[in-house]
Write an enzyme that holds these catalytic residues in place. Sequence first.
Site, PDB file in Angstrom:
ATOM      1  N   VAL A 237      12.517   4.938 -11.711  1.00 46.97           N
ATOM      2  CA  VAL A 237      12.276   3.551 -12.128  1.00 46.97           C
ATOM      3  C   VAL A 237      11.554   2.934 -10.929  1.00 46.97           C
ATOM      4  O   VAL A 237      12.169   2.605  -9.923  1.00 46.97           O
ATOM      5  CB  VAL A 237      13.581   2.815 -12.472  1.00 46.97           C
ATOM      6  CG1 VAL A 237      13.307   1.356 -12.803  1.00 46.97           C
ATOM      7  CG2 VAL A 237      14.285   3.502 -13.641  1.00 46.97           C
ATOM      8  N   PRO A 238      10.236   2.827 -11.021  1.00 50.12           N
ATOM      9  CA  PRO A 238       9.379   2.616  -9.840  1.00 50.12           C
ATOM     10  C   PRO A 238       9.380   1.208  -9.241  1.00 50.12           C
ATOM     11  O   PRO A 238       8.385   0.485  -9.275  1.00 50.12           O
ATOM     12  CB  PRO A 238       7.996   2.990 -10.358  1.00 50.12           C
ATOM     13  CG  PRO A 238       8.047   2.639 -11.812  1.00 50.12           C
ATOM     14  CD  PRO A 238       9.456   2.956 -12.247  1.00 50.12           C
ATOM     15  N   CYS A 239      10.473   0.851  -8.610  1.00 44.67           N
ATOM     16  CA  CYS A 239      10.552  -0.452  -7.954  1.00 44.67           C
ATOM     17  C   CYS A 239       9.625  -0.526  -6.735  1.00 44.67           C
ATOM     18  O   CYS A 239       9.300  -1.621  -6.271  1.00 44.67           O
ATOM     19  CB  CYS A 239      12.000  -0.769  -7.570  1.00 44.67           C
ATOM     20  SG  CYS A 239      12.784   0.464  -6.539  1.00 44.67           S
ATOM     21  N   HIS A 240       9.170   0.625  -6.252  1.00 46.68           N
ATOM     22  CA  HIS A 240       8.255   0.631  -5.098  1.00 46.68           C
ATOM     23  C   HIS A 240       6.889   0.041  -5.457  1.00 46.68           C
ATOM     24  O   HIS A 240       6.107  -0.265  -4.571  1.00 46.68           O
ATOM     25  CB  HIS A 240       8.108   2.049  -4.536  1.00 46.68           C
ATOM     26  CG  HIS A 240       7.585   3.044  -5.517  1.00 46.68           C
ATOM     27  ND1 HIS A 240       8.422   3.704  -6.403  1.00 46.68           N
ATOM     28  CD2 HIS A 240       6.336   3.486  -5.763  1.00 46.68           C
ATOM     29  CE1 HIS A 240       7.683   4.520  -7.151  1.00 46.68           C
ATOM     30  NE2 HIS A 240       6.426   4.402  -6.786  1.00 46.68           N
ATOM     31  N   ARG A 241       6.619  -0.163  -6.721  1.00 43.69           N
ATOM     32  CA  ARG A 241       5.328  -0.716  -7.156  1.00 43.69           C
ATOM     33  C   ARG A 241       5.308  -2.238  -7.174  1.00 43.69           C
ATOM     34  O   ARG A 241       4.320  -2.852  -7.546  1.00 43.69           O
ATOM     35  CB  ARG A 241       4.986  -0.181  -8.551  1.00 43.69           C
ATOM     36  CG  ARG A 241       4.817   1.330  -8.562  1.00 43.69           C
ATOM     37  CD  ARG A 241       4.535   1.865  -9.945  1.00 43.69           C
ATOM     38  NE  ARG A 241       4.587   3.321  -9.930  1.00 43.69           N
ATOM     39  CZ  ARG A 241       4.813   4.082 -10.994  1.00 43.69           C
ATOM     40  NH1 ARG A 241       5.000   3.510 -12.177  1.00 43.69           N
ATOM     41  NH2 ARG A 241       4.852   5.386 -10.890  1.00 43.69           N
TER      42      ARG A 241
END
Length: 172
Positions: free
Chosen positions: A125-129
């Site tokens: 779940v790409p919270c780094h984006r």
Amino acid sequence: MHSHHVIDSPLGKLRLSLACDALTALCFLEGAPLPDAAPADFATPLLRRARAQLQAYFSGAAMAFDLPLRPQGTPFQQTVWRALQTVPAGQTISYAQLAQRLGLPASHARAVGAAVGRNPLLIVVPCHRIVGHDGALTGYAAGLPRKQALLDLERAATVSAKSATLRRLLAV
């Protein structure tokens, strides 16, 4: 039944937590593994799928994940985490933009940011984006250097995929 497994990645050891048939958490380990986290033996189909998809991700071969997920959180957090999965690999948006995608005013960026910060499924779940309003990297549970490395990896893979597609089109 919950189980915890540790796998290696180019950015450090990852702890995968599973409950029956779904991934419930994925985080980087700092230092020694927790006592209840055993090295992954990949005996279960889900663990094999997760490992294969993470390896494909880190090699730049695939930027999307197709795993059953069951993160624990409030309904608002669940909504934010689903929205994170709509941000394409290699791209970033601000917390305010994410709030607006959810139909909230940009002024709700802090509430959205708090939910992003509670994401238990790093990478998948790409919270780094998600970045600050000025595009600056802000807050990441695994540290800003890892956030930058993940974005760099995705951008390189995206450029490589576009180049391959262009070469195929030109060869026709």
